[in-house]
Enzyme design. Structure first.
Site, mmCIF file in Angstrom:
data_model
loop_
_atom_site.group_PDB
_atom_site.id
_atom_site.type_symbol
_atom_site.label_atom_id
_atom_site.label_comp_id
_atom_site.label_asym_id
_atom_site.label_seq_id
_atom_site.Cartn_x
_atom_site.Cartn_y
_atom_site.Cartn_z
ATOM 1 N N ARG A 60 0.836 -1.210 0.000
ATOM 2 C CA ARG A 60 0.000 0.000 0.000
ATOM 3 C C ARG A 60 0.871 1.262 0.000
ATOM 4 O O ARG A 60 2.051 1.202 0.344
ATOM 5 C CB ARG A 60 -0.904 0.006 1.233
ATOM 6 C CG ARG A 60 -1.866 -1.179 1.254
ATOM 7 C CD ARG A 60 -2.435 -1.401 2.637
ATOM 8 N NE ARG A 60 -1.408 -1.780 3.595
ATOM 9 C CZ ARG A 60 -1.600 -1.918 4.896
ATOM 10 N NH1 ARG A 60 -2.781 -1.712 5.422
ATOM 11 N NH2 ARG A 60 -0.604 -2.266 5.696
ATOM 12 N N LYS A 114 3.975 -16.153 14.142
ATOM 13 C CA LYS A 114 3.930 -17.491 14.770
ATOM 14 C C LYS A 114 3.625 -18.586 13.765
ATOM 15 O O LYS A 114 4.066 -19.713 13.918
ATOM 16 C CB LYS A 114 2.944 -17.524 15.937
ATOM 17 C CG LYS A 114 1.555 -17.014 15.624
ATOM 18 C CD LYS A 114 1.370 -15.601 16.095
ATOM 19 C CE LYS A 114 0.193 -14.964 15.395
ATOM 20 N NZ LYS A 114 -0.414 -13.900 16.121
ATOM 21 N N GLY A 153 -7.899 -4.559 17.621
ATOM 22 C CA GLY A 153 -6.680 -4.991 16.910
ATOM 23 C C GLY A 153 -6.044 -6.228 17.516
ATOM 24 O O GLY A 153 -4.875 -6.515 17.269
ATOM 25 N N GLU A 162 -6.711 -12.030 14.705
ATOM 26 C CA GLU A 162 -6.037 -12.267 13.429
ATOM 27 C C GLU A 162 -6.914 -11.732 12.296
ATOM 28 O O GLU A 162 -8.108 -11.505 12.482
ATOM 29 C CB GLU A 162 -5.834 -13.773 13.231
ATOM 30 C CG GLU A 162 -4.972 -14.428 14.293
ATOM 31 C CD GLU A 162 -3.565 -13.882 14.324
ATOM 32 O OE1 GLU A 162 -2.845 -14.001 13.333
ATOM 33 O OE2 GLU A 162 -3.167 -13.300 15.353
ATOM 34 N N ASP A 189 -4.287 -20.368 16.397
ATOM 35 C CA ASP A 189 -3.226 -19.441 16.817
ATOM 36 C C ASP A 189 -2.533 -19.958 18.087
ATOM 37 O O ASP A 189 -1.298 -19.997 18.158
ATOM 38 C CB ASP A 189 -3.851 -18.055 17.046
ATOM 39 C CG ASP A 189 -2.854 -17.040 17.537
ATOM 40 O OD1 ASP A 189 -2.031 -16.585 16.728
ATOM 41 O OD2 ASP A 189 -2.879 -16.711 18.744
ATOM 42 N N LYS A 206 1.458 -21.324 18.801
ATOM 43 C CA LYS A 206 2.300 -20.818 19.894
ATOM 44 C C LYS A 206 2.782 -21.943 20.805
ATOM 45 O O LYS A 206 3.941 -21.949 21.212
ATOM 46 C CB LYS A 206 1.530 -19.754 20.675
ATOM 47 C CG LYS A 206 1.296 -18.485 19.837
ATOM 48 C CD LYS A 206 0.284 -17.564 20.479
ATOM 49 C CE LYS A 206 0.090 -16.291 19.679
ATOM 50 N NZ LYS A 206 -1.062 -15.507 20.121
ATOM 51 N N GLY A 243 -1.949 -7.019 20.595
ATOM 52 C CA GLY A 243 -2.079 -5.561 20.519
ATOM 53 C C GLY A 243 -0.831 -4.949 19.925
ATOM 54 O O GLY A 243 0.262 -5.523 19.970
HETATM 55 N N1 HSE Z 1 -4.599 -12.859 17.483
HETATM 56 C C1 HSE Z 1 -3.552 -13.053 18.435
HETATM 57 C C2 HSE Z 1 -4.163 -13.076 19.825
HETATM 58 C C3 HSE Z 1 -2.562 -11.940 18.306
HETATM 59 O O1 HSE Z 1 -5.329 -12.720 19.968
HETATM 60 O O2 HSE Z 1 -3.501 -13.503 20.765
HETATM 61 C C4 HSE Z 1 -1.290 -12.147 19.059
HETATM 62 O O3 HSE Z 1 -0.574 -13.257 18.617
#
Ligand code: HSE
Length: 413
Positions: A44, A100, A182, A185, A196, A200, A298
């Site tokens: 962008r 990740k 924010g 994902e 997610d 991790k 965040g």
């Molecule tokens: N979407 C992820 C969470 C962001 O909510 O933990 C951080 O890895």
């Protein structure tokens, strides 16, 4: 002067640039030399940005610039990131990332390239957002054999569960707020379905146990089946429902690993972790339990970890040695049907009192729970520890005389 490039100017990328310039003077003192961001890669245009002159769209400009020694990859996903990171490491540039998905899928390969090229591949921001956890595991807990890791690893789902528990808010409304803040994902399926958190726990397990654990080998469930009914029963048990990623060392050189909603007793440090906060419990054979806590998602918390890795990469050219694991055929990952834990079970039966006799026969001694609005034909109870297979078989047997409406594993931390 160390020149840096940032790949991606989304939530984490813009946060990285913001934190970098806000604290630049201090970072330079820590790095021991002047620092600057030379390029920001994004498809962008940002004509009004104070950094407008730094934007490029072609990764090769960065790759072929010998002045750039450290690249921060904060694009996410695998599509572009994997190729960019691999070629950057192969070109002898250090890479730091918050990605990740990339580390969980390609960590062993990328760490091997970094080692071969004597550069760094750091990923502190990939787990726990702003919480220091990767470096503490490989550099500060080195003296320990790590027996177990368990954590609340996803901020979005913890935020949603907290809203459900505290405010009785429904799932969709809570998710919408998490997206606006924010935390979530791009595709929040990865959050709510546990994907997610799975990435991790794979990263943490690979680091702790020295062999790459791939997400496909990890039993993964999200929070979409957790209901307010189950949340209500937890009050009488003195517990909370949390999405947990856990990995434990077993005998025969195996590990057990999984991601699922779990009942956690209120006495546990994990039960009191709310909103977007994450917590990771590391059980070392010398330290006992150590718990890391902080904001797990965040813009600025995650950027904090990215920028710290940038400084570390500038300061140390040879620290990749202790941050490593090997590739693996996955035979050390124990089948999930052998996972051992207690179970919370809710069922409805025509005659709840009569069903108690079947419960005793099928599950042995259990602890019954109660809730404010408990229907007469509903039972909720917690079993003793059994294997996943035993629990599935027992629920199947119980289904002959009752409808099993919920099963949530109970973990003891
Ligand atoms: N979407 C992820 C969470 C962001 O909510 O933990 C951080 O890895």
């Amino acid at each position: 002067m160390a020149k840096i490039a940032v790949l991606g100017y989304g939530v984490v990328g813009s946060g990285t640039v913001e934190v970098f310039y806000k604290n630049k003077e201090n970072l330079e003192k820590k790095a021991g030399e002047p620092l600057d961001i030379k390029y920001i890669l994004d498809v962008r245009d940002f004509p009004d940005s104070p950094y407008a002159d730094k934007f490029v769209k072609d990764f090769n400009i960065i790759l072929n610039d010998p002045e750039v020694g450290v690249i921060a990859e904060v694009i996410g996903g695998l599509k572009y990131s994997y190729g960019y990171v691999k070629s950057a490491l192969e070109a002898g540039k250090s890479v730091v990332t918050s990605n990740k998905e990339l580390v969980a899928a390609k960590g062993a390969e990328l760490l091997a390239i970094a080692k071969e090229k004597n550069v760094n591949f750091f990923f502190e921001a990939s787990v726990g957002g702003g919480i220091p956890i990767i470096k503490p595991i490989h550099a500060c807990l080195e003296a320990n054999e790590i027996d177990e890791i368990a954590g609340i690893l996803n901020g979005t789902t913890n935020f949603i569960l907290t809203k459900m528990i505290r405010e009785g808010m429904d799932f969709a409304d809570a998710l919408k707020i998490a997206q606006e803040l924010g935390y979530a994902e791009h595709d929040p399926t990865a959050d709510v379905e546990g994907i997610d958190a799975c990435r991790k726990i794979c990263i943490l397990a690979s680091l702790a146990f020295g062999r790459h654990v791939y997400p496909d080998n990890v039993h993964t469930e999200g929070i979409t089946k957790v209901t307010l009914r189950d949340v209500e029963y937890m009050e009488s048990f003195g517990a909370k429902i949390k999405l947990i990623g856990c990995a434990r060392r077993e005998d025969n050189d195996e590990i057990s690993i999984g991601v699922f909603p779990a009942v956690i007793k209120d006495e546990s440090q994990l039960a009191g972790v709310n909103d977007v906060f994450n917590a990771i419990l590391v059980r070392g054979d010398a330290t006992g339990d150590v718990v890391f806590y902080g904001k797990g998602a965040g813009k600025l918390p995650t950027a904090s970890a990215v920028v710290s890795d940038i400084v570390s990469a500038v300061k140390h050219s040879d620290t990749s040695r202790s941050l490593t694991w090997s590739d693996s055929d996955q035979s050390f990952v124990r089948p999930f049907e052998r996972f051992m834990c207690g179970n919370y079970i809710r069922l409805t039966a025509k005659n709840a009192d009569a069903a108690k006799a079947s419960v005793k026969e099928v599950f042995g001694n259990v602890e019954y729970l109660s809730s404010k609005n408990q229907p007469e034909n509903e039972l909720a109870f917690v079993t003793g520890v059994m294997s996943e297979k035993e629990a599935v078989d027992a629920c199947g047997k119980m289904a002959e005389s009752a409808e099993v409406t919920a099963r949530i594993r109970v973990l003891d931390y």
